[in-house]
Design an enzyme around this catalytic site. Sequence first.
Site, PDB file in Angstrom:
ATOM      1  N   TRP A  93     -10.928 -33.874 -13.920  1.00 14.91           N
ATOM      2  CA  TRP A  93     -11.054 -34.893 -12.880  1.00 14.91           C
ATOM      3  C   TRP A  93     -12.481 -35.397 -12.667  1.00 14.91           C
ATOM      4  O   TRP A  93     -12.715 -36.604 -12.555  1.00 14.91           O
ATOM      5  CB  TRP A  93     -10.466 -34.398 -11.548  1.00 14.91           C
ATOM      6  CG  TRP A  93     -10.358 -35.525 -10.578  1.00 14.91           C
ATOM      7  CD1 TRP A  93     -11.194 -35.803  -9.540  1.00 14.91           C
ATOM      8  CD2 TRP A  93      -9.378 -36.567 -10.611  1.00 14.91           C
ATOM      9  NE1 TRP A  93     -10.799 -36.950  -8.900  1.00 14.91           N
ATOM     10  CE2 TRP A  93      -9.676 -37.435  -9.543  1.00 14.91           C
ATOM     11  CE3 TRP A  93      -8.286 -36.851 -11.437  1.00 14.91           C
ATOM     12  CZ2 TRP A  93      -8.915 -38.568  -9.278  1.00 14.91           C
ATOM     13  CZ3 TRP A  93      -7.531 -37.980 -11.160  1.00 14.91           C
ATOM     14  CH2 TRP A  93      -7.853 -38.818 -10.101  1.00 14.91           C
ATOM     15  N   ASP A 114      -5.344 -32.677 -15.005  1.00 13.34           N
ATOM     16  CA  ASP A 114      -5.355 -32.712 -13.532  1.00 13.34           C
ATOM     17  C   ASP A 114      -4.307 -33.769 -13.157  1.00 13.34           C
ATOM     18  O   ASP A 114      -3.189 -33.723 -13.691  1.00 13.34           O
ATOM     19  CB  ASP A 114      -6.784 -33.069 -13.063  1.00 13.34           C
ATOM     20  CG  ASP A 114      -7.021 -32.856 -11.576  1.00 13.34           C
ATOM     21  OD1 ASP A 114      -6.541 -33.684 -10.781  1.00 13.34           O
ATOM     22  OD2 ASP A 114      -7.692 -31.883 -11.187  1.00 13.34           O
ATOM     23  N   CYS A 155      -1.959 -37.946  -5.302  1.00  9.58           N
ATOM     24  CA  CYS A 155      -2.878 -38.791  -4.536  1.00  9.58           C
ATOM     25  C   CYS A 155      -2.786 -40.269  -4.915  1.00  9.58           C
ATOM     26  O   CYS A 155      -2.756 -41.138  -4.053  1.00  9.58           O
ATOM     27  CB  CYS A 155      -4.312 -38.280  -4.681  1.00  9.58           C
ATOM     28  SG  CYS A 155      -4.491 -36.617  -4.005  1.00  9.58           S
ATOM     29  N   LYS A 184      -2.704 -26.132  -9.892  1.00  4.28           N
ATOM     30  CA  LYS A 184      -3.470 -26.687  -8.765  1.00  4.28           C
ATOM     31  C   LYS A 184      -2.516 -27.542  -7.951  1.00  4.28           C
ATOM     32  O   LYS A 184      -1.840 -28.411  -8.497  1.00  4.28           O
ATOM     33  CB  LYS A 184      -4.617 -27.521  -9.327  1.00  4.28           C
ATOM     34  CG  LYS A 184      -5.372 -28.363  -8.314  1.00  4.28           C
ATOM     35  CD  LYS A 184      -6.549 -29.038  -9.004  1.00  4.28           C
ATOM     36  CE  LYS A 184      -7.210 -30.094  -8.132  1.00  4.28           C
ATOM     37  NZ  LYS A 184      -8.320 -30.758  -8.836  1.00  4.28           N
ATOM     38  N   ASP A 201      -2.279 -30.115  -4.895  1.00  2.00           N
ATOM     39  CA  ASP A 201      -3.051 -31.023  -4.057  1.00  2.00           C
ATOM     40  C   ASP A 201      -2.360 -31.246  -2.704  1.00  2.00           C
ATOM     41  O   ASP A 201      -1.229 -30.801  -2.493  1.00  2.00           O
ATOM     42  CB  ASP A 201      -3.202 -32.355  -4.826  1.00  2.00           C
ATOM     43  CG  ASP A 201      -4.586 -32.951  -4.670  1.00  2.00           C
ATOM     44  OD1 ASP A 201      -5.248 -32.663  -3.659  1.00  2.00           O
ATOM     45  OD2 ASP A 201      -4.990 -33.717  -5.571  1.00  2.00           O
ATOM     46  N   TRP A 227      -8.550 -29.249   0.562  1.00  2.00           N
ATOM     47  CA  TRP A 227      -9.924 -29.685   0.871  1.00  2.00           C
ATOM     48  C   TRP A 227     -10.443 -29.076   2.185  1.00  2.00           C
ATOM     49  O   TRP A 227     -11.221 -29.692   2.908  1.00  2.00           O
ATOM     50  CB  TRP A 227     -10.007 -31.220   0.962  1.00  2.00           C
ATOM     51  CG  TRP A 227      -9.067 -31.921   0.034  1.00  2.00           C
ATOM     52  CD1 TRP A 227      -9.095 -31.868  -1.321  1.00  2.00           C
ATOM     53  CD2 TRP A 227      -7.947 -32.754   0.381  1.00  2.00           C
ATOM     54  NE1 TRP A 227      -8.062 -32.626  -1.841  1.00  2.00           N
ATOM     55  CE2 TRP A 227      -7.354 -33.178  -0.815  1.00  2.00           C
ATOM     56  CE3 TRP A 227      -7.400 -33.187   1.597  1.00  2.00           C
ATOM     57  CZ2 TRP A 227      -6.223 -34.010  -0.845  1.00  2.00           C
ATOM     58  CZ3 TRP A 227      -6.290 -34.017   1.568  1.00  2.00           C
ATOM     59  CH2 TRP A 227      -5.713 -34.410   0.365  1.00  2.00           C
ATOM     60  N   ARG A 238      -9.481 -24.729  -2.105  1.00  2.49           N
ATOM     61  CA  ARG A 238     -10.613 -25.625  -1.929  1.00  2.49           C
ATOM     62  C   ARG A 238     -11.096 -25.513  -0.490  1.00  2.49           C
ATOM     63  O   ARG A 238     -10.300 -25.496   0.448  1.00  2.49           O
ATOM     64  CB  ARG A 238     -10.187 -27.051  -2.266  1.00  2.49           C
ATOM     65  CG  ARG A 238     -10.126 -27.313  -3.787  1.00  2.49           C
ATOM     66  CD  ARG A 238     -11.497 -27.689  -4.322  1.00  2.49           C
ATOM     67  NE  ARG A 238     -11.929 -28.902  -3.685  1.00  2.49           N
ATOM     68  CZ  ARG A 238     -11.529 -30.112  -4.061  1.00  2.49           C
ATOM     69  NH1 ARG A 238     -10.729 -30.273  -5.104  1.00  2.49           N
ATOM     70  NH2 ARG A 238     -11.934 -31.178  -3.401  1.00  2.49           N
ATOM     71  N   ASP A 245     -13.769 -33.638  -2.132  1.00  2.00           N
ATOM     72  CA  ASP A 245     -14.134 -33.729  -3.553  1.00  2.00           C
ATOM     73  C   ASP A 245     -15.653 -33.743  -3.728  1.00  2.00           C
ATOM     74  O   ASP A 245     -16.380 -34.363  -2.955  1.00  2.00           O
ATOM     75  CB  ASP A 245     -13.531 -34.988  -4.178  1.00  2.00           C
ATOM     76  CG  ASP A 245     -12.032 -34.841  -4.367  1.00  2.00           C
ATOM     77  OD1 ASP A 245     -11.471 -33.822  -3.912  1.00  2.00           O
ATOM     78  OD2 ASP A 245     -11.431 -35.739  -4.959  1.00  2.00           O
TER      79      ASP A 245
HETATM   80  C1  GLA Z   1      -7.795 -34.786  -5.029  1.00  2.00           C
HETATM   81  C2  GLA Z   1      -8.397 -33.483  -5.533  1.00  2.00           C
HETATM   82  C3  GLA Z   1      -9.168 -33.754  -6.818  1.00  2.00           C
HETATM   83  C4  GLA Z   1      -8.252 -34.356  -7.856  1.00  2.00           C
HETATM   84  C5  GLA Z   1      -7.631 -35.620  -7.302  1.00  2.00           C
HETATM   85  C6  GLA Z   1      -6.537 -36.181  -8.188  1.00  2.00           C
HETATM   86  O1  GLA Z   1      -8.750 -35.681  -4.614  1.00  2.00           O
HETATM   87  O2  GLA Z   1      -9.222 -32.942  -4.561  1.00  2.00           O
HETATM   88  O3  GLA Z   1      -9.755 -32.564  -7.304  1.00  2.00           O
HETATM   89  O4  GLA Z   1      -7.267 -33.431  -8.221  1.00  2.00           O
HETATM   90  O5  GLA Z   1      -6.999 -35.371  -6.042  1.00  2.00           O
HETATM   91  O6  GLA Z   1      -6.045 -37.355  -7.625  1.00  2.00           O
END
Ligand code: GLA
Length: 521
Positions: A49, A85, A134, A161, A163, A197, A214, A218
């Site tokens: 990513w 990703d 996303c 992973k 999200d 996040w 996380r 980002d």
């Molecule tokens: C979020 C995640 C990133 C990535 C994007 C993909 O923003 O935090 O690390 O995986 O989505 O859209």
Amino acid sequence: MRKRHLVILSLAIAFLFFAQWSRPQDSTPRGDTADNDLVLTPPMGWYPWNEFGQEPQNEKLIKETVDALVSSGLKEAGYAYIGPDEGICFSRDASGKLASNLARYPSGLRGLGDYIHKRGLKYALYTDAGTRTCSKAMPGTKDHEYEDMAAFAAWRADYLKVDWCNTEGQNVAESYTKLREALRAAGRPIVYSLCSWGEGEPWKWAGAVGNLWRTTGDICSPGKADWGNAMKIAAANERLYAAAGPGHWNDPDMMIAGMDGLSEPQNRSFFSLWCMMAAPLMAGNDLRKMTPSTVQILTNLEAIGINQDPLGIQGRTVRRDGKVEIWAGKRLFDGSQAVLVFNQGAAPAQVRVEWSDLGLEESAALYVRDLWRHQTTGPRTGGISVTVPPDDVALLRVSKTDAFPLPPIIVADSYLVSLRAAGSTTQKLSGAITVKTNGSDELLLWKVRPGLPSWLSVAVTRNGKSQTLANTVSTAGLKKGLYHALVRADNIEPVSGRPMSALYYDVDLEITEDAGGGAEN
Ligand code: GLA
């Protein structure tokens, strides 16, 4: 009266027996971690990513990066988890099942996983806890938790992973806990990476749910390394040090070291901070075109040894002096300690680290290893003075002895054994995988977990730091068909006696014609 009592007693016994018998049989031990015995040291690998965003993630990019990870030496340094990703990998078909996006991944997601496993690497995939990912280009897992986790297991993912986009009205802890249950039901041990996040403060509860979470937003927009933002993320992640430990890690996001826009000292500092924070070392740069300096930084085994320490302690800032930080609090498996001096100022800094900053006696006679210069000095008492250029670090290890051993760094030649028997007579087939450590010490023999299917046996032999797991298959009595076993082997780190991450690999057996004897599976 007596008779009535007897009847009641019999009914009560029958009820208790039935209740016991009908209770769902969950043999999974419930500990205070995701209890899959994976990533007992922080995961290392690569994710696309930071450098690429959604385009051009496809099979070609992932395979080229797999090859670059191997040929550049990153694999030998312990990097293993790799995969797309949010790379538009799958869609949901009319029956509700996930289907590979064959336009982007012509081998299918299982085929891509096999390619990765055959090179001794582990397969990482991505999804979302909400209704869509996303960019909305892929379906999320909401209301499809169990079938989706079964799909990831069938694709042979080792790392997932998840999200947190498009989750309106969902509770963070409940959603991720439900997915954890679905992962368990899918039956394949998968590193579970939570990506909210920091929403829902996962450091307070996710140690019992997932393997990493996380802690922040980002680290950069795709393709644009942002040093300032990375430093804010490091500061936010630093405060959460108490939540990290073997199998459950704070995740300050994928690395930006080696991306355009960062100087060599910044790359070195970034990598040192991530090592010191016991952060996942998921490279985020383009591995196909790395400068020698980037390779040297990302493969510095002495720094990686700090990150991969079996005690799994996250270091923290113990002293701030203007723009200079001293990080410590990271005791290591051999009794030594890691120390980081980080200069965020514009001019070189002369810094004195006192043994008392490290909680040690002034009079202690200690050796100091510089992990970037690869030099040992000492023994010295009181402390040590270092000069650190702007944006640069001194990454040190302080010890009573001058040995400075490296913890295990595990590298396998393959995680997939594929065997095929044609013909109707009983055959013996074999396929071996070799696992070595690039740490200082030889390991004890890997212990294969009992419970293999009757057609498979595994024998382990050692040759110094390398061990061979020889898989022998007998096709006696097997019907035509596909057979699969997931082999698990365990070990302990010999200096600290701490358990090492479980080692898993797949054995596939294809019988193309019936052999004699009764059926067995
Ligand atoms: C979020 C995640 C990133 C990535 C994007 C993909 O923003 O935090 O690390 O995986 O989505 O859209």
